[in-house]
Design an enzyme around this catalytic site. Structure first.
Site, PDB file in Angstrom:
ATOM      1  CB  THR A   1      23.053  38.326  87.070  1.00  0.00           C
ATOM      2  OG1 THR A   1      22.106  39.083  86.316  1.00  0.00           O
ATOM      3  CG2 THR A   1      23.706  39.241  88.097  1.00  0.00           C
TER       4      THR A   1
ATOM      5  N   GLY B   1      21.147  34.183  86.024  1.00  0.00           N
ATOM      6  CA  GLY B   1      20.028  33.465  86.608  1.00  0.00           C
ATOM      7  C   GLY B   1      20.486  32.228  87.349  1.00  0.00           C
TER       8      GLY B   1
ATOM      9  CG  ASN C   1      14.659  45.961  96.565  1.00  0.00           C
ATOM     10  OD1 ASN C   1      13.908  46.175  97.515  1.00  0.00           O
ATOM     11  ND2 ASN C   1      14.203  45.747  95.335  1.00  0.00           N
TER      12      ASN C   1
ATOM     13  N   GLY D   1      18.402  40.025  91.698  1.00  0.00           N
ATOM     14  CA  GLY D   1      19.492  40.816  91.134  1.00  0.00           C
ATOM     15  C   GLY D   1      19.941  41.927  92.069  1.00  0.00           C
ATOM     16  CG  ASP D   2      17.377  45.019  93.240  1.00  0.00           C
ATOM     17  OD1 ASP D   2      18.045  45.460  92.285  1.00  0.00           O
ATOM     18  OD2 ASP D   2      16.161  45.213  93.358  1.00  0.00           O
TER      19      ASP D   2
ATOM     20  CG  ASN E   1      19.226  40.797  82.659  1.00  0.00           C
ATOM     21  OD1 ASN E   1      19.471  40.953  81.464  1.00  0.00           O
ATOM     22  ND2 ASN E   1      18.095  41.237  83.211  1.00  0.00           N
TER      23      ASN E   1
ATOM     24  CG  ASP F   1       7.939  46.177  95.535  1.00  0.00           C
ATOM     25  OD1 ASP F   1       8.039  47.300  95.008  1.00  0.00           O
ATOM     26  OD2 ASP F   1       8.884  45.375  95.634  1.00  0.00           O
TER      27      ASP F   1
END
Length: 270
Positions: free
Chosen positions: A200, A202, A44, A228-229, A183, A14
């Site tokens: 998910t 948040g 991740n 999220g990972d 999500n 990244d």
């Protein structure tokens, strides 16, 4: 019960900068700093599963520029015997901009991840069929994801799928994924045939069927990249260890929340 999680997925490097606001189409904004951080949804989630206490096996492909990354994951408890180098190819990369609120935009360049084919998956059949949970995403070719899921399901291994970057999974995956992890913006795009869906939410936590778990407070949001990972990896680890769905969901929400408190997807630098 030994919690064994096998992750078949991506490894990315990244490249991260911070911005005051994200650019609109046609707009140029100034970035501050440039960090080189470990990422890729497969890696991740594998590290998150290892941090959550599972024996975690990662299967994926890197370029010659990724050997240090593989070593770093190994040092942090991920079994990377299934991570092989692709000659004359760069590792996958992601270009990430993080704004002042910790929200991010991401451009993914697949690189060596495209070499994770169905034939390559066969090299890892023992790792897949010997796990309690197989954890998958969509940053490698779909043919590889489908084949890994088929191997796992045929062997009675639970399949957990995070269909990200988001695409509606084919019927074969909808039938075996238990659960799909998406999500709330993605959830409405799923067809009704999905076997099991964990959503998910948040800062509001997560929902799985009739179960809803709020996110714990007290965490200053630094960067939502990889939250999220972390959720998915911790969920897989808990389910692999025999936790109930309610307990697994609580652990996953806690892990995803904690991940918002560090920079980058994994909390360390290359």
């Amino acid at each position: 019960m030994t919690a064994v999680v096998c992750v078949v997925g991506s490894l990315n490097i990244d490249l991260v900068t911070t911005v005051a606001t994200h650019p609109r189409p046609g707009e140029t904004v100034r970035g501050t700093g440039l960090d080189r951080l470990p990422g890729g949804k497969g890696a991740n989630q594998a590290l998150a599963a290892a941090r959550a206490g599972a024996q975690t096996l990662l299967c994926g492909r890197i370029g010659a520029d990724g050997t240090g990354y593989r070593a770093g994951l190994t040092e942090r408890g991920v079994d990377c015997a299934g991570v092989h180098e692709v000659p004359d190819t760069s590792s996958g990369h992601a270009l990430i901009a993080v704004d002042g609120h910790g929200e991010n935009t991401i451009i993914v360049i697949p690189g060596a991840n495209t070499a994770m084919t169905a034939a390559e998956v066969d090299r890892h059949a023992d790792a897949i069929t010997g796990a309690e949970v197989l954890l998958l995403q969509l940053e490698i070719p779909l043919s590889a994801v489908l084949h890994a899921a088929e191997l796992a399901h045929s062997a009675g291994v639970r399949v957990l799928l995070n269909p990200s970057p988001f695409a509606v999974p084919p019927d074969e995956l909808l039938a075996v994924a238990d659960p799909l992890v998406v999500n709330e913006h993605e959830a409405w795009r799923l067809p009704g045939e999905a076997r099991s869906v964990c959503v998910t939410l948040g800062e509001r936590g997560a929902r799985w069927g009739e179960l809803t778990v709020p996110a714990p407070g007290g965490v200053e949001v630094v960067d939502t990249t990889g939250a999220g990972d972390s959720f998915a990896g911790a969920l897989a680890a808990a389910l692999a260890g025999g936790a109930s769905e309610a307990d697994a969901l609580r652990r996953a929400v806690a892990a995803g929340t904690e991940a918002c408190g560090w920079a980058g997807a994994q909390g360390w630098r290359l």
